[in-house]
Design an enzyme around this catalytic site. Structure first.
Site, PDB file in Angstrom:
ATOM      1  N   ASP A 545      19.465 -23.904  -1.083  1.00 19.40           N
ATOM      2  CA  ASP A 545      18.515 -22.916  -1.595  1.00 19.40           C
ATOM      3  C   ASP A 545      18.358 -21.842  -0.530  1.00 19.40           C
ATOM      4  OD1 ASP A 545      16.035 -22.238  -3.457  1.00 19.40           O
ATOM      5  OD2 ASP A 545      15.316 -22.196  -1.387  1.00 19.40           O
ATOM      6  N   TYR A 568      12.044 -20.670 -13.276  1.00 15.25           N
ATOM      7  CA  TYR A 568      12.209 -20.132 -14.623  1.00 15.25           C
ATOM      8  C   TYR A 568      13.117 -21.074 -15.402  1.00 15.25           C
ATOM      9  CZ  TYR A 568      16.799 -18.482 -13.077  1.00 15.25           C
ATOM     10  OH  TYR A 568      18.079 -18.416 -12.584  1.00 15.25           O
ATOM     11  N   CYS A 572      14.607 -24.930 -10.917  1.00 16.80           N
ATOM     12  CA  CYS A 572      13.511 -25.400 -10.074  1.00 16.80           C
ATOM     13  C   CYS A 572      13.869 -25.228  -8.609  1.00 16.80           C
ATOM     14  CB  CYS A 572      13.214 -26.872 -10.346  1.00 16.80           C
ATOM     15  SG  CYS A 572      12.608 -27.198 -11.993  1.00 16.80           S
ATOM     16  N   CYS A 699      15.247  -8.574  -6.453  1.00 12.90           N
ATOM     17  CA  CYS A 699      15.563  -8.936  -7.829  1.00 12.90           C
ATOM     18  C   CYS A 699      14.316  -9.221  -8.649  1.00 12.90           C
ATOM     19  CB  CYS A 699      16.486 -10.153  -7.870  1.00 12.90           C
ATOM     20  SG  CYS A 699      15.834 -11.624  -7.068  1.00 12.90           S
ATOM     21  N   GLU A 721      18.027  -5.418  -8.661  1.00  9.48           N
ATOM     22  CA  GLU A 721      18.121  -5.760 -10.085  1.00  9.48           C
ATOM     23  C   GLU A 721      17.856  -4.521 -10.930  1.00  9.48           C
ATOM     24  OE1 GLU A 721      16.763  -6.233 -13.939  1.00  9.48           O
ATOM     25  OE2 GLU A 721      15.271  -5.980 -12.375  1.00  9.48           O
ATOM     26  N   HIS A 751      22.039 -13.732 -15.184  1.00 12.28           N
ATOM     27  CA  HIS A 751      21.302 -14.875 -15.712  1.00 12.28           C
ATOM     28  C   HIS A 751      21.693 -15.195 -17.158  1.00 12.28           C
ATOM     29  CE1 HIS A 751      18.865 -13.942 -12.177  1.00 12.28           C
ATOM     30  NE2 HIS A 751      18.583 -15.226 -12.194  1.00 12.28           N
TER      31      HIS A 751
END
Length: 815
Positions: A545, A568, A572, A699, A721, A751
């Site tokens: 991460d 989202y 997680c 973003c 973004e 995404h």
């Protein structure tokens, strides 16, 4: 309706139902949520609370999705629809049963979600954009998930941050031509589902005004379109839902109206008065709770809220909303219930019980006995689930913490204390833990504190202006116009996750691990060279991460094994815990960056996470101002930047994906936050040479209102973004803002699995060229590629590069 009561062998209950809580966001008083048990039982499933927007005085049902857990990254398991529905029903039933067995009187429903609560409301209202070809009727999975994630032919709806949290929601797209209809009976169905099991629940809905204020004008609709003008069109649907709930036997209902904590204009406040006056007759016979959270409620909003017709109870965040306490002292409506959010729903530190009890006693003197409900400050969606799952966490640090399950116990203890049944032993142990944390030498590092204090004498700007630096860098890098790059990460394959997992479990040697990661980097480098990308990345195969990876190598951080928090959809994260002063014991990324650079002659970006993002995506210590902690992290990142430069890395990206996210909800607090946040970024790279190109990335946020602060960051290049938010970033440049540094507004949404065509990307680049100079424009995706598959990434990047080359040719021939 009596006062909040406590039964020695049961959970405490309150006079109205719980608010909805997605899994970790509970506020009141029950021993443990079923989700906690399910989480503990399976090593292969991660139960993540989908979202909960409320604070509740009683256990609230979590909303969660099912994930496979792989080495720190949750990837959505996509079962057949029937299986997904069966799992969802089993989870709801299990939670309702546990709450019933625990003696909870008011149990929430409509808190489960397959994606997020705002999207659920969009479905309820039938507000489906026309591009999804929905023809009416009950909205099914295909339409629902197409709105959330897109599909092969159309893009997803915009996703943005839920207030100032790291949780996201799907933004409704509305306009005058939207044909609203009652298209999802989820709230009523889940109420009936629970009732058929003998459980009478409290349905929870996003309030109508908050829903509209969180929406945006659809594509093709004037940006000035007054969204609140749609109130009259959606209230009839709310009335239908309320009517069906009443007919089904509901006696309580909760509306979440968190936009009341923002700076609202008079006409927006009037919308709340209008909405609830219109709903009053429909709500007759129901007990109604309005919830707010995340900040102070301004005085004018407080006045509007507490005067709403037909409302029985009001909930406030008294952790982040300390000034609201003064408003309550100044006057609270007689006979109404107060949900006092004194236990922090957004952090993991144990509550100072003695201090909270004192506040509660003061409040009880104002609102009266039986009218005060002890609560968390917000949903526990934003905190980790249960310390019981943390068997390897340091014992001393663990004593300072409270995850969702422990916060429920804290609320219970405070309610008992308020009722004269104070657990002296529990309060004493809490006081000892508070004192231990304050005096622990592992929290305080004098050298770090002195270094951070010394920063206050400078604003830390590079000596040369950005235009001159870009000229110097271009001479060294020799990049084409419209240079192409990616944001950092490449797909994290099953094999890659297996390697990291086995190394962590000591099943493979360090040599085997290093060789495997180098092989993955080599593959990523080769792919980029074959695609003819100009500035490369190493793909970050060694990273779990973007925040946890750095936190694991910095002092002052602690880590959990199962402290998952939903970001989202099926994504997680496990936020690190910043418990003490921060420093960098040794280089963190130099080895991998130099290895990657040795594999290519093209520029290779060194990839770092910036101090503000590390801060905003961690559980941060609450015993000193956040800016002091941020300055400490900035100094640690500064050391890393300078070591990368010494190692020959000439392009260094310092991601600040979460800078906008930390912006306070109240405008009066913006300037102070932006000052120290931007300063922290500049600290990281103030010492590099002009030839070293500093990039940053942002973003999923609204940037237009902070564009001047972004310019003030003084980065050489910013990638940002743009595509999923309908290119609204470009509007700020159309309005005349001049940007002299390099800039790469994203040309496609990563995404979504959808692969954009060369023509589509070229069209986006042309729109950018209409407002930005050719010599500063970069071409890149919206964000990192970690969550995508190579089958999607390769053709998308191939089309991106082809579009850039096509436009280079056109620009050259136009000269």
């Amino acid at each position: 309706m009596g006062p909040l009561t406590y039964s020695p062998n049961k959970a405490t209950t309150c006079p109205f139902g719980p608010q909805s809580l997605d899994l970790p966001r509970q506020q009141t008083i029950f021993p443990i949520n079923n989700a906690y048990n399910l989480f503990a039982k399976s090593r292969h499933q991660l139960l993540s609370i989908s979202n909960a927007l409320y604070k509740e005085p009683v256990p609230v049902t979590p909303r969660f999705s099912l994930f496979r857990k792989n080495n720190g990254v949750s990837h959505c398991w996509i079962p057949p629809a029937e299986d997904l529905q069966k799992v969802a029903a089993d989870l709801r039933i299990s939670i309702w049963k546990q709450m019933t067995d625990a003696g909870i009187k008011y149990i929430p429903s409509n808190t489960f979600s397959y994606y997020d609560q705002v999207l659920d409301t969009t479905a309820m209202l039938g507000a489906v954009p026309t591009r999804y070809s929905w023809t009416g009727g009950e909205i099914g999975f295909d339409t629902y998930f197409s709105m959330a994630r897109g599909n092969a032919s159309v893009p997803a709806m915009e996703m943005t941050k839920w207030f100032d949290t790291n949780y996201h929601f799907i933004v409704p797209e509305l306009g005058p031509d939207v044909k609203f209809s009652y298209a999802s009976h989820k709230a009523v169905d889940e109420y009936k589902e629970a009732k058929s099991l003998g459980v009478d629940t409290v349905p929870v809905l996003i309030g109508p005004v908050t829903y509209l204020l969180l929406s945006k004008p659809a594509k093709g609709v004037e940006k000035t379109f007054p969204l609140l003008s749609l109130l009259d069109k959606i209230l009839p649907i709310y009335k239908e839902v309320i009517s069906e709930l009443k007919a089904a036997g509901a006696s309580w209902i909760q509306f979440d109206e968190p936009t009341l904590v923002k700076d609202l204009e008079s006409h927006q406040l009037e919308a709340f008065t209008k909405a609830y006056a219109e709903l009053e007759s429909s709500l007759s016979g129901l007990n109604v709770l309005i919830e707010t959270y995340f900040a102070d409620v301004p005085a004018d909003a407080f006045k509007t809220l507490t005067a709403l017709k037909g409302v029985s109870a009001f909930g406030f965040d008294l952790v982040r909303g300390t000034q609201t306490l003064e408003l309550i002292k100044g006057g609270f409506p007689s006979g109404k219930y107060l949900f006092a959010g004194v236990v922090d729903g957004r952090n993991i530190w144990a509550n100072d019980l003695a201090s909270s009890l004192s506040i509660l006693q003061t409040l009880e003197g104002i609102v009266g006995k039986g009218k005060l409900v002890v609560s968390t400050s917000s949903s526990l969606l934003h905190t980790a689930v249960d310390l019981v799952n943390e068997t390897k966490l340091d014992t001393e640090i663990k004593s300072w913490l409270a995850f969702a399950a422990q916060k429920v116990v804290e609320v219970n203890a405070l309610a008992k204390g308020l009722a004269g049944q104070k657990d002296e032993a529990f309060f004493s142990a809490n006081a000892e833990a508070q004192a231990s944390r304050k005096s622990s030498p592992r929290v305080n590092n004098e050298a770090v504190q002195k270094a951070a204090a010394a920063l206050k004498g400078s604003d830390h700007r590079r000596a040369t202006n950005v235009s001159a630096r870009l000229d110097t860098q271009q001479k060294k890098l020799n990049l084409p116009i419209l240079p192409t790059t990616t944001i950092g990460s490449f797909p994290q394959t099953i094999e890659l996750r297996r390697v990291r997992r086995e190394y962590k479990a000591k099943k493979i040697s360090e040599e085997e691990y290093v060789n495997a990661i180098k092989e993955e980097i080599s593959k990523v480098v080769k792919i980029q060279e074959e695609l003819d990308i100009d500035v490369l990345v190493h793909g970050e195969p060694e990273r779990n991460d973007m925040v946890e990876y750095f936190g694991e190598q910095l002092s002052g951080f602690a880590f959990t094994a199962n402290g998952w928090v939903q970001s989202y959809g099926s994504r997680c994260v496990k936020p690190p815990i910043i418990y003490g002063d921060v420093s960098r014991p040794k280089p963190m990324t130099v080895f991998w960056s130099t290895a990657a650079q040795s594999m290519t002659k093209r520029p290779m970006k060194g990839m770092l996470t910036g101090p503000v993002t590390i801060l905003n995506w961690s559980f941060v210590r609450n015993d000193q101002p956040r800016f002091e902690t941020c300055y400490q992290i900035a100094l640690a990142i500064k050391d890393e930047v300078e070591d990368l430069e010494k190692a020959g890395i000439t392009v260094i990206q310092i991601d600040e994906a979460a800078l906008r996210e930390g912006l306070p909800l109240r405008k009066s607090e913006h300037a102070f936050y932006l000052d120290w946040a931007v300063h922290s970024f500049r600290i990281t790279n103030v010492g590099v040479q002009d030839t070293t190109q500093i990039h940053t990335h942002m973003c999923y946020s609204n940037f237009n209102d902070i564009i001047h602060s972004i310019i003030d960051m003084d980065a050489d290049v910013i990638t940002i973004e743009n595509s999923r938010s309908d290119e609204k970033l470009l509007s700020v440049f159309r309005e005349g803002v001049k940007y002299g540094a390099g800039i790469g507004p994203g040309v496609y949404d990563i995404h979504s699995p959808r692969i954009p065509s060369t023509e589509e990307i070229a069209d986006r680049i042309n729109k950018m060229l209409a407002v930005l100079e050719t010599n500063i424009l970069w071409v890149n995706p919206d964000c990192g590629l970690k969550t995508r598959k190579y089958a999607e990434v390769k053709p998308a990047l191939q089309n991106m590069v082809a579009a850039a080359k096509q436009l280079r040719t056109q620009l050259a021939s136009a000269k």
